[in-house]
Design a protein around this motif. Structure first.
Motif, PDB file in Angstrom:
ATOM      1  N   TYR A 172       0.854  -1.202   0.000  1.00  0.00           N
ATOM      2  CA  TYR A 172       0.000   0.000   0.000  1.00  0.00           C
ATOM      3  C   TYR A 172       0.881   1.240   0.000  1.00  0.00           C
ATOM      4  N   ILE A 174       0.651   5.587   1.147  1.00  0.00           N
ATOM      5  CA  ILE A 174      -0.144   6.646   1.766  1.00  0.00           C
ATOM      6  C   ILE A 174       0.237   7.934   1.049  1.00  0.00           C
ATOM      7  N   ASN A 176       0.220  11.795   0.262  1.00  0.00           N
ATOM      8  CA  ASN A 176      -0.013  13.086   0.923  1.00  0.00           C
ATOM      9  C   ASN A 176      -0.620  14.039  -0.085  1.00  0.00           C
ATOM     10  N   LYS A 190      -4.180  12.465   4.200  1.00  0.00           N
ATOM     11  CA  LYS A 190      -3.395  11.288   3.822  1.00  0.00           C
ATOM     12  C   LYS A 190      -4.337  10.223   3.266  1.00  0.00           C
ATOM     13  N   GLY A 192      -4.764   6.600   1.941  1.00  0.00           N
ATOM     14  CA  GLY A 192      -4.170   5.260   1.890  1.00  0.00           C
ATOM     15  C   GLY A 192      -4.728   4.491   0.703  1.00  0.00           C
ATOM     16  N   MET A 229      -2.374   0.617   8.169  1.00  0.00           N
ATOM     17  CA  MET A 229      -2.413   1.864   7.389  1.00  0.00           C
ATOM     18  C   MET A 229      -2.981   2.993   8.243  1.00  0.00           C
ATOM     19  N   LYS A 230      -4.008   2.661   9.024  1.00  0.00           N
ATOM     20  CA  LYS A 230      -4.612   3.662   9.920  1.00  0.00           C
ATOM     21  C   LYS A 230      -3.570   4.139  10.930  1.00  0.00           C
ATOM     22  N   GLU A 232      -0.492   4.226  10.567  1.00  0.00           N
ATOM     23  CA  GLU A 232       0.511   5.045   9.883  1.00  0.00           C
ATOM     24  C   GLU A 232      -0.060   6.381   9.415  1.00  0.00           C
ATOM     25  N   ALA A 234      -3.182   7.032   7.722  1.00  0.00           N
ATOM     26  CA  ALA A 234      -4.110   7.168   6.593  1.00  0.00           C
ATOM     27  C   ALA A 234      -5.451   7.724   7.086  1.00  0.00           C
ATOM     28  N   ASP A 235      -5.879   8.833   6.505  1.00  0.00           N
ATOM     29  CA  ASP A 235      -7.168   9.426   6.897  1.00  0.00           C
ATOM     30  C   ASP A 235      -8.319   8.730   6.189  1.00  0.00           C
ATOM     31  N   ILE A 237      -9.096   5.476   3.342  1.00  0.00           N
ATOM     32  CA  ILE A 237      -8.466   4.313   2.695  1.00  0.00           C
ATOM     33  C   ILE A 237      -9.299   3.867   1.489  1.00  0.00           C
TER      34      ILE A 237
END
Ligand SMILES: [Zn+2]
Length: 373
Positions: A172, A174, A176, A190, A192, A229-230, A232, A234-235, A237
């Motif tokens: 995956y 992320i 920006n 962000k 994801g 991912m969350k 890390e 990720a707003d 996904i």
């Protein structure tokens, strides 16, 4: 005394500064939280199968029901209508027509040359892509070499390299990005993006893959990686899920796993593919917990944009930052066609894109004509 006086003065000054300041520090968070709604549009192409041009190579004539040169016009229109958009391809884009075959089997993809499909993706500035099962048809070294020509990230989370004991590709990314809200303010976000494909590749491409890679179940992989991912940051996904929509009972090797992906918390939007279907569309009205008007399965927005570039998939999200977290408040999905049901063209071809792939197209046509096919 003096000391007390100066402290009192200091306190008074601080209070005055605090009261006159337009953005006292504690209020910054709540100001962001009360931000306006953000409209975020997600665009999908899927299962292009090397259909770059509106042309039928088998009948050597124009076919306005297919071709990324047509979808490209829809992409440009859909982008123009909104402030914030993202474009993804959902896989099975390199193989499936004589152009794809000619390039690999006759002309060959020479080192340093960019595959015309990827040249088209670069030109259209896709944000990320995933690969489909057919990307393995020409062997592992071919796809690895071809992917070097891409100027955007490519993801797949469920194919593992046996030698390296880790995912074969980046599972995956992320991204920006900045989004513009309805009041004209920018906000960082962000995004994801994770990719999947059917585990059946191990059967379909046994000769190319056996002993080199293994495919992990789609749904289990998603359940494992989405929380990561969350964590890390990720707003939102988005799943680039090269898998279809079906009501087959769940098992780890479900080929068409969209229905079960929609149940995974944390995934906000799902791009489907592989089965060349159209979602939302009447073919899926039999599915439980499915709204074919708004394009939701189990409350999650899903889109599947047919195949060969015949449609553009669109998911429109309305998101808002609430208590410091981006939330999807509303969503709808739809597809737009490049031609009507009788094959009449609804959009013009993108000439700028055609120019970039013209040579490969013409070489393919010449080759076919020479063969007398
Ligand atoms: Zn496929």
């Amino acid at each position: 005394m003096r000391r007390t006086k100066s402290i009192t003065l200091l306190l008074l000054t601080l209070i005055l500064i605090w009261q006159s300041s337009p953005t006292p520090s504690f209020a910054v968070e709540s100001r962001v939280d009360s931000s306006e709604m953000v409209k975020l549009r997600i665009l999908e192409t899927t299962d292009l199968h090397a259909s770059l041009v509106n042309y039928d190579y088998y009948q050597t004539k124009v076919d306005n029901r297919i071709g990324l040169v047509k979808t490209s016009t829809l992409i440009k229109q859909a982008r123009k209508e909104v402030e914030n958009s993202l474009l993804f391809d959902n896989g099975d884009h390199l193989k499936g027509n004589p152009l794809g075959e000619y390039l690999v089997r006759v002309r060959g993809l020479h080192k340093g040359k960019i595959h015309p499909v990827y040249r088209a993706f670069n030109y259209l500035h896709y944000d990320a892509i995933t690969i489909g099962n057919h990307e393995f048809n020409y062997g592992l070294s071919f796809i690895k070499e071809a992917l070097k020509g891409l100027k955007m990230p490519y993801v797949n989370a469920n194919v593992y390299s046996l030698k390296k004991e880790k995912p074969l590709f980046k599972p995956y990314v992320i991204l920006n990005r900045e989004v513009l809200d309805e009041k004209g303010e920018f906000h960082p976000i962000k995004i994801g993006v994770i990719g999947f494909m059917p585990t059946q590749i191990m059967k379909w491409d046994k000769a190319n893959l056996e002993g080199k890679v293994m495919a992990k179940p789609i749904v289990e992989t998603a359940k494992e990686l989405v929380p990561q991912m969350k964590a890390e940051g990720a707003d939102i996904i988005i799943a680039l899920a090269h898998t279809g929509i079906s009501d087959e009972p769940y098992h780890p090797d479900t080929e068409n796993a969209i229905y079960y992906l929609t149940k995974i918390p944390g995934i906000d939007a799902i791009l489907a593919g592989h089965s060349h279907g159209i979602f939302p569309g009447p073919a899926y009205s039999y599915l439980p917990h499915t709204n074919i008007e708004t394009g939701k399965i189990n409350g999650k927005p899903v889109v599947m944009a047919g195949a060969f570039g015949n449609r553009l998939g669109i998911i429109d999200l309305k998101i808002k930052k609430i208590a410091g977290r981006w939330m999807v408040l509303q969503s709808s999905s739809t597809t737009r066609a490049i031609a009507d049901e009788n094959g009449n063209s609804l959009v013009k071809a993108d000439k700028a894109l055609f120019k970039r792939i013209k040579k490969d197209h013409e070489e393919t046509v010449q080759f076919i004509k020479k063969l007398g096919l």
